[in-house]
Every structure is written in C-alpha cells, then in structure tokens.
Design an enzyme around this catalytic site. Structure first.
Site, mmCIF file in Angstrom:
data_model
loop_
_atom_site.group_PDB
_atom_site.id
_atom_site.type_symbol
_atom_site.label_atom_id
_atom_site.label_comp_id
_atom_site.label_asym_id
_atom_site.label_seq_id
_atom_site.Cartn_x
_atom_site.Cartn_y
_atom_site.Cartn_z
ATOM 1 C CB SER A 190 -0.902 0.028 1.236
ATOM 2 O OG SER A 190 -1.519 1.295 1.386
ATOM 3 C CE1 TYR A 201 -3.754 -2.198 5.204
ATOM 4 C CE2 TYR A 201 -3.222 0.084 4.680
ATOM 5 C CZ TYR A 201 -3.555 -1.193 4.270
ATOM 6 O OH TYR A 201 -3.682 -1.472 2.939
#
Length: 245
Positions: A139, A152
């Site tokens: 990501s 995250y």
C-alpha cells in the site's frame, strides 16, 4: 500447466488479479479464509481451466501445510504466489488508545506474518519452477504514513521491507516484488464518507482512485513482462505521494 496461488482471492483486488492471471493462461488457486461461496463463484467465472478454490488460513500452519501438499501432488508447477490477504479497520492516527494491542496483533499477524508464512511454506515448490515470482500486495500507506490506522501503515512498510530482504535471499530462483496501490475503489472505500474520497482524488495527480483492475494489471506486468525486476516496489497510486496531504 503453470499455477498461480492468490491469497485473499475472494476480495475485490484478489478477484481482479485472479481474472487477469487466468486470462494470462495460469491455473488459479483462489484462496479464501471464510468466504467460500465468493471464492467458488469467482472460480466458476474464470477463463481457462484447472482453477479451484481452496481455504488458505494464513495463521493456521496446518492449512498452509495442506496447501503445499496438495500443490505438490498436482500436475504442473507453482509459478506465482500473490499475497493479497489483509485486514485493517479505521482508527484515527491520533487516537492511540483505540488502537489496542489485539488490533495491532491481528493486523501484523495477517498482513506481515501470514504473507511470510505463505512464502515459507511454498518456497520448495517455487524453487522448482522456472522463474517463479512472489507478489506482495502492499500500500502507498507504507510510504506516506497515511492510511486506515498507524498499525496498518507500519504493517505495509514491514511487508515492503520483507520484499527487499527475500528478493535477495531467494534469488536467483524466485523473484519477489511488491505492488503498492493507493486508495482502491471497492468495499473498503465504499465505507468512507464521500468527502474523504473526494479529498483523496484531489490530492492525487491523476485525479482518480485506483481500480482493482489497475492493481491486477500491475501484477500481470510483474509476472509476465518484468523478468529482470526483483526487490522493487511497483506503485499503482496515481502519484499520490506527490500530492498534498
């Protein structure tokens, strides 16, 4: 028959990757944890032949051992592993108390340890293939530090670090690459207020969010068209790190 294993294949990004790799001629193993119906429906729609849905529980060693055994007994080679399974939940970055230990442990266990465990279990099969590749779905949060929560972002940064480490450790038999999208249209983005998504579009030079197929195209390119690329972080973010916060 060349085979591609995709963890988290029943999700939006995973299913798009499965469609692309099946169209590229791979026999796809669509991995799921709980969503068996979605995985089986996906497999039924894939072009080509030899596809199947399999439960791949990344945090259960016996599940990974069963996967490795099944693939070892199957015809053909294991040529591609796509680590697409992941978890998160929105927690404001300044709310340290809401990011409790159990949430942190779940995120790192799935997003990092689970991906590592899949590679570790399947390495003997990948080593036997002719030019195998592991693709870790990362990501842009790994770079920007902006994402659903602090853990995250950190888990994706750790995933990219693992990509670099294993690209060196597994060479020359296995390539390892991260594909790193920005915000992706789909189930998670649909949960966000429209103004949040509008702000992300405005801060992205290409002025849109990624689609699952944008990510799938990048995976296909890494697998099929970039044979001399390993240890790289391939961005699919529309230039998001270049935009304003």
């Amino acid at each position: 028959m060349k085979t591609a294993v995709i963890t988290g294949a029943s999700g939006g990004i995973g299913s798009a990757i499965a469609q692309r790799l099946a169209a590229d001629g791979f026999s796809v193993v669509a991995g799921y944890n709980h969503s068996v119906e979605r995985a089986e429906s996906l497999v039924a729609q894939l072009p080509g032949r030899g596809h199947r849905a399999m439960r791949i529980a990344l945090l259960e060693p016996e599940s990974l051992a069963d996967l490795a055994h099944t693939l070892a007994e199957s015809p053909g080679s294991l040529d591609v592993l796509v680590n697409c399974a992941g978890v998160t939940r929105p927690v404001p970055h300044d709310d340290l108390d809401r990011l409790d230990d159990s949430t942190i442990d779940e995120i790192f266990a799935t997003n990092w340890r689970g991906s590592f465990a899949a590679i570790r279990s399947l390495r003997p099969l990948l080593d036997k293939a002719d030019g195998a590749v592991v693709v870790n779905i990362s990501s842009v949060s790994a770079v920007t530090g902006q994402g659903s929560n602090v853990a995250y972002c950190a888990s994706k940064a750790a995933l990219d670090s693992m990509t670099r480490s294993l690209a060196r450790a597994l060479a020359p038999l296995v390539r390892v690459v991260s594909v790193s999208p920005g915000w992706v249209v789909g189930e998670y983005a649909d949960q966000m207020p429209p103004e949040v998504l509008d702000a992300q579009r405005e801060a992205t030079p290409l002025e849109r969010l990624a689609t699952p197929d944008d990510v799938a195209r990048a995976v296909s390119a890494v697998v099929n068209d970039l044979p001399f690329t390993t240890g790289a972080i391939v961005s699919v973010d529309g230039g998001r790190p270049l935009g304003v916060a």
